[in-house]
Design a protein around this motif. Structure first.
Motif, PDB file in Angstrom:
ATOM      1  N   MET A   1       0.822  -1.202   0.000  1.00 46.20           N
ATOM      2  CA  MET A   1       0.000   0.000   0.000  1.00 46.20           C
ATOM      3  C   MET A   1       0.862   1.261   0.000  1.00 46.20           C
ATOM      4  SD  MET A   1      -3.028   1.355  -0.008  1.00 46.20           S
ATOM      5  CE  MET A   1      -4.141   0.058   0.502  1.00 46.20           C
TER       6      MET A   1
ATOM      7  N   ARG B   1       3.943   1.582  -1.007  1.00 47.97           N
ATOM      8  CA  ARG B   1       4.665   1.709  -2.277  1.00 47.97           C
ATOM      9  C   ARG B   1       3.753   2.276  -3.365  1.00 47.97           C
ATOM     10  NH1 ARG B   1       8.049  -3.430  -3.943  1.00 47.97           N
ATOM     11  NH2 ARG B   1       9.009  -2.783  -1.967  1.00 47.97           N
ATOM     12  N   ARG B   2       2.495   1.824  -3.399  1.00 48.93           N
ATOM     13  CA  ARG B   2       1.557   2.342  -4.396  1.00 48.93           C
ATOM     14  C   ARG B   2       1.295   3.828  -4.162  1.00 48.93           C
ATOM     15  NH1 ARG B   2      -1.220  -2.628  -3.605  1.00 48.93           N
ATOM     16  NH2 ARG B   2      -2.791  -1.585  -2.306  1.00 48.93           N
ATOM     17  N   TRP B   3       1.188   4.220  -2.879  1.00 43.80           N
ATOM     18  CA  TRP B   3       0.960   5.619  -2.573  1.00 43.80           C
ATOM     19  C   TRP B   3       2.141   6.468  -3.004  1.00 43.80           C
ATOM     20  CZ3 TRP B   3       3.452   9.328   0.297  1.00 43.80           C
ATOM     21  CH2 TRP B   3       2.746  10.505   0.535  1.00 43.80           C
ATOM     22  N   GLN B   4       3.367   5.983  -2.756  1.00 44.34           N
ATOM     23  CA  GLN B   4       4.564   6.719  -3.148  1.00 44.34           C
ATOM     24  C   GLN B   4       4.638   6.877  -4.660  1.00 44.34           C
ATOM     25  OE1 GLN B   4       7.468   4.214  -1.237  1.00 44.34           O
ATOM     26  NE2 GLN B   4       7.739   5.642   0.481  1.00 44.34           N
ATOM     27  N   GLN B   5       4.302   5.802  -5.398  1.00 45.28           N
ATOM     28  CA  GLN B   5       4.329   5.881  -6.851  1.00 45.28           C
ATOM     29  C   GLN B   5       3.272   6.857  -7.364  1.00 45.28           C
ATOM     30  OE1 GLN B   5       6.610   4.441  -8.990  1.00 45.28           O
ATOM     31  NE2 GLN B   5       5.634   5.855 -10.413  1.00 45.28           N
ATOM     32  N   ALA B   6       2.096   6.840  -6.742  1.00 44.65           N
ATOM     33  CA  ALA B   6       1.037   7.768  -7.146  1.00 44.65           C
ATOM     34  C   ALA B   6       1.469   9.209  -6.901  1.00 44.65           C
ATOM     35  CB  ALA B   6      -0.250   7.452  -6.377  1.00 44.65           C
TER      36      ALA B   6
ATOM     37  N   ASP C   1       4.007  10.190  -9.564  1.00 46.55           N
ATOM     38  CA  ASP C   1       3.335  10.427 -10.842  1.00 46.55           C
ATOM     39  C   ASP C   1       2.632  11.782 -10.839  1.00 46.55           C
ATOM     40  OD1 ASP C   1       4.207   7.979 -11.717  1.00 46.55           O
ATOM     41  OD2 ASP C   1       2.302   6.949 -11.343  1.00 46.55           O
TER      42      ASP C   1
END
Length: 269
Positions: free
Chosen positions: A1, A3-8, A11
């Protein structure tokens, strides 16, 4: 979770920077006209290069010395050329995270130097620099020499055509990323490191022997200063005179093609 937030978030920030730092069409076309090797690429590469140029301009701080007046065209020209080596490298601009400042001088800079000879005797002198990359920065460039690598440069020989001080100094930065200035970038596997050492070591030895024997060389004789200079000089040729490098040092060309994930011969004239 997380990691997905950091990538978002990354972006989102990338989109915001590209909006805020968008390069005007005419300025971008002026840059491509001024440094023709940039435009000899696929449309996909040019779109990617334009985005990376905006992102680099957001990450770095440009300044000048010696009375040189900085304008947007100068900053974009330097940033666009600096982005070429990392265009397809994993991590892209992360390779340049070790410094922030880029200083442009009107022309070459004379700096004092001190060195020890083989007997340990200390010598003092001066060195004339067209550019310099040091760990932690700032990175220094002569604007006169930046222009020499473009359309306005007085290029007369095949060797001249391989000259690009921006690529040279930024490849030094790539070399420094692992904490060593040894003519080899950070490579993930032992097999890759051994191949690099074998190919570049043999090419450097051949080139240095030709320079020592006062033989004419296609590659800039400055590459014979050491492996740490052979890499950036060969990289200059790889990106701006790829057909010549592939003819003179086919193994070096193949090595760089695999490392940079680019094949400039496909689009070069």
């Amino acid at each position: 979770m997380l990691r997905r937030w950091q990538q978002a978030w990354r972006d989102w920030r990338r989109r915001r920077v590209l909006e805020a730092r968008a390069i005007p069409d005419e300025l971008w076309l002026e840059t491509l006209r001024g440094w023709p090797f940039l435009r000899h690429r696929s449309l996909e590469d040019l779109l990617r290069l334009r985005e990376l140029t905006s992102l680099l301009l957001d990450r770095k701080e440009f300044s000048t010395a010696g009375g040189l007046v900085l304008d947007d065209a100068m900053a974009v020209a330097v940033a666009a050329q600096a982005c070429v080596p990392v265009l397809h490298l994993p991590g892209e601009l992360d390779w340049y995270d070790g410094f922030v400042g880029i200083v442009l001088h009107p022309s070459e800079v004379v700096v004092p130097r001190q060195w020890h000879d083989e007997d340990g005797v200390v010598h003092n002198g001066e060195e004339v620099l067209a550019g310099e990359a040091v760990e932690g920065g700032p990175l220094m460039l002569s604007w006169q020499d930046v222009r020499l690598g473009g359309r306005d440069g007085q290029l007369e020989t095949d060797q001249d055509l391989a000259y690009n001080v921006v690529i040279h100094e930024f490849v030094h930065v790539i070399d420094m990323r692992d904490g060593q200035v040894d003519g080899m970038p950070a490579l993930p596997t032992r097999v890759q490191r051994e191949r690099w050492q074998a190919v570049m070591g043999e090419a450097f030895a051949r080139h240095a022997a030709e320079v020592d024997a006062d033989q004419p060389t296609w590659l800039d004789p400055y590459a014979a200063q050491g492996p740490e200079e052979f890499f950036p000089v060969a990289a200059e040729a790889f990106f701006v005179a790829p057909h010549g490098l592939a003819l003179e040092f086919p193994e070096v060309y193949a090595l760089m093609r695999d490392f940079f994930h680019q094949d400039p011969r496909l689009h070069a004239r």
